[in-house]
Design a protein around this motif. Structure first.
Motif, PDB file in Angstrom:
ATOM      1  N   GLN A 197     -14.566 112.884  12.002  1.00 20.50           N
ATOM      2  CA  GLN A 197     -15.155 112.474  10.728  1.00 20.50           C
ATOM      3  C   GLN A 197     -14.095 112.428   9.633  1.00 20.50           C
ATOM      4  O   GLN A 197     -14.072 111.500   8.816  1.00 20.50           O
ATOM      5  N   VAL A 198     -13.230 113.428   9.621  1.00 19.57           N
ATOM      6  CA  VAL A 198     -12.180 113.493   8.608  1.00 19.57           C
ATOM      7  C   VAL A 198     -11.258 112.287   8.728  1.00 19.57           C
ATOM      8  O   VAL A 198     -10.841 111.687   7.727  1.00 19.57           O
ATOM      9  N   THR A 199     -10.933 111.897   9.954  1.00 22.54           N
ATOM     10  CA  THR A 199     -10.085 110.722  10.170  1.00 22.54           C
ATOM     11  C   THR A 199     -10.719 109.473   9.576  1.00 22.54           C
ATOM     12  O   THR A 199     -10.061 108.682   8.890  1.00 22.54           O
ATOM     13  N   ILE A 200     -12.012 109.281   9.845  1.00 23.18           N
ATOM     14  CA  ILE A 200     -12.703 108.099   9.334  1.00 23.18           C
ATOM     15  C   ILE A 200     -12.836 108.168   7.824  1.00 23.18           C
ATOM     16  O   ILE A 200     -12.612 107.177   7.115  1.00 23.18           O
ATOM     17  N   LEU A 201     -13.195 109.333   7.296  1.00 29.22           N
ATOM     18  CA  LEU A 201     -13.316 109.484   5.845  1.00 29.22           C
ATOM     19  C   LEU A 201     -12.013 109.139   5.143  1.00 29.22           C
ATOM     20  O   LEU A 201     -12.010 108.494   4.089  1.00 29.22           O
ATOM     21  N   GLN A 202     -10.900 109.569   5.714  1.00 30.33           N
ATOM     22  CA  GLN A 202      -9.609 109.271   5.104  1.00 30.33           C
ATOM     23  C   GLN A 202      -9.400 107.767   4.985  1.00 30.33           C
ATOM     24  O   GLN A 202      -8.953 107.280   3.945  1.00 30.33           O
ATOM     25  N   GLU A 203      -9.734 107.020   6.032  1.00 29.73           N
ATOM     26  CA  GLU A 203      -9.573 105.565   5.983  1.00 29.73           C
ATOM     27  C   GLU A 203     -10.480 104.949   4.924  1.00 29.73           C
ATOM     28  O   GLU A 203     -10.053 104.105   4.132  1.00 29.73           O
ATOM     29  N   VAL A 204     -11.744 105.364   4.893  1.00 26.39           N
ATOM     30  CA  VAL A 204     -12.711 104.794   3.953  1.00 26.39           C
ATOM     31  C   VAL A 204     -12.315 105.117   2.515  1.00 26.39           C
ATOM     32  O   VAL A 204     -12.328 104.241   1.637  1.00 26.39           O
ATOM     33  N   LEU A 205     -11.947 106.365   2.251  1.00 24.94           N
ATOM     34  CA  LEU A 205     -11.626 106.784   0.890  1.00 24.94           C
ATOM     35  C   LEU A 205     -10.327 106.154   0.395  1.00 24.94           C
ATOM     36  O   LEU A 205     -10.231 105.717  -0.755  1.00 24.94           O
ATOM     37  N   GLN A 206      -9.323 106.104   1.258  1.00 29.91           N
ATOM     38  CA  GLN A 206      -8.060 105.487   0.844  1.00 29.91           C
ATOM     39  C   GLN A 206      -8.254 104.003   0.566  1.00 29.91           C
ATOM     40  O   GLN A 206      -7.696 103.468  -0.395  1.00 29.91           O
ATOM     41  N   GLU A 207      -9.059 103.346   1.401  1.00 32.72           N
ATOM     42  CA  GLU A 207      -9.321 101.922   1.176  1.00 32.72           C
ATOM     43  C   GLU A 207     -10.020 101.729  -0.169  1.00 32.72           C
ATOM     44  O   GLU A 207      -9.704 100.807  -0.927  1.00 32.72           O
ATOM     45  N   GLY A 208     -10.979 102.615  -0.482  1.00 33.76           N
ATOM     46  CA  GLY A 208     -11.662 102.516  -1.759  1.00 33.76           C
ATOM     47  C   GLY A 208     -10.736 102.744  -2.936  1.00 33.76           C
ATOM     48  O   GLY A 208     -10.792 102.021  -3.939  1.00 33.76           O
ATOM     49  N   ALA A 209      -9.870 103.742  -2.824  1.00 35.97           N
ATOM     50  CA  ALA A 209      -8.930 104.018  -3.907  1.00 35.97           C
ATOM     51  C   ALA A 209      -7.963 102.861  -4.108  1.00 35.97           C
ATOM     52  O   ALA A 209      -7.612 102.509  -5.246  1.00 35.97           O
ATOM     53  N   GLU A 210      -7.536 102.241  -3.008  1.00 31.59           N
ATOM     54  CA  GLU A 210      -6.596 101.129  -3.104  1.00 31.59           C
ATOM     55  C   GLU A 210      -7.221  99.922  -3.789  1.00 31.59           C
ATOM     56  O   GLU A 210      -6.534  99.115  -4.407  1.00 31.59           O
TER      57      GLU A 210
END
Length: 288
Positions: A197-210
């Motif tokens: 879950q943490v791996t997926i969250l990192q991708e989703v959150l970083q994409e949102g921040a970018e």
């Protein structure tokens, strides 16, 4: 499909096998295929069918430019499989495809959440709670066990920091996500979960921040204005707070609005008395 399994995506796409049995495939190229994603597996259909159970996937995200065929593509998603294979996947609607893939891993799973952990710059001392998560193209939706329903807009993620913390007696990677609540107040929501879950969250959150990152060349005064607004200073008090005259602050507002850093909520009309107005005021004062 097995009982309870749901199809999330079925569309054309491409895959590139970057690593096979732990070794880079230097001459790998993109292969046209049909991609099917369910809540249990990824299926790649060409002349044959390759099925990858989600449980066999160890990591998702990042780039793996094994050769120029991979490096020359602007966007793909990397899937690492526990048998040391690495696949690169892409689809015509890449953002929607990646959301469907991430949903397969985290939709309706349980995360640990602190909300709001910080509000208006003030730490709230909120306890960790369990929350069911749902991912859409627009938002991360959280149904928290105390009855709160929290929506983090993927276009509204201002900053993401991560840190290893003790959560309910377990060391976990925690994401500190800055966004706005339904009242427009800056808040932080802290999120963590199990390893995948943490791996997926990192991708989703970083994409949102970018999505919200901009290479802004701001002056020191403009930076002060942004930080003052973020900390709750009224726009009307800003000239005194940053020791700048009203006209310059209004020019800064205009520039920040153009850069989509701030937005206008309402406009205050500036007025002055006319000669008729002064006459009316004098008559009213004479009548008192």
């Amino acid at each position: 499909m097995s009982e309870g399994e749901r199809k999330l995506m079925d569309d054309r796409g491409q895959f590139l096998e970057a690593v096979q049995n732990g070794r880079d495939v230097q001459d790998a190229d993109w292969t046209q295929c049909r991609i099917v994603i369910t809540t249990a597996r990824i299926v790649l259909v060409t002349d044959e069918k390759r099925t990858i159970p989600l449980d066999a996937i160890s990591d998702v995200g990042g780039r793996y430019d094994v050769n120029q065929n991979a490096a020359g593509v602007a966007s793909y998603v990397t899937v690492r499989i526990e048998n040391d294979d690495v696949l690169l996947l892409r689809a015509p609607e890449q953002d929607e495809f990646e959301t469907d893939l991430y949903r397969a891993f985290i939709d309706n799973t349980i995360l640990y959440v602190q909300h709001p952990a910080v509000k208006g710059g003030v730490v709230q001392g909120t306890e960790w709670q369990r929350a069911k998560v749902k991912l859409t193209d627009e938002a991360i939706q959280l149904a928290i066990e105390d009855g709160q329903y929290v929506t983090i807009g993927r276009d509204d993620i201002g900053d993401v920091e991560s840190d290893d913390q003790q959560v309910n007696g377990t060391e976990r990677r925690v994401f500190e996500v800055e966004h706005t609540d339904e009242d427009g107040t800056s808040v932080e929501t802290h999120l963590t979960g199990e390893a995948k879950q943490v791996t997926i969250l990192q991708e989703v959150l970083q994409e949102g921040a970018e999505r919200n990152q901009a290479n802004l060349d701001l002056s020191p005064v403009e930076q002060q204005v942004i930080m003052a607004l973020h900390s709750g200073v009224s726009p009307f008090d800003l000239p005194d707070f940053v020791e700048t005259d009203v006209e310059e602050v209004e020019e800064i507002f205009d520039r920040l609005i153009e850069l989509d850093v701030i937005e206008t909520i309402r406009e205050r009309t500036e007025v002055e008395m006319t000669s008729r107005g002064r006459q009316v005021a004098s008559e009213e004062m004479g009548n008192q």
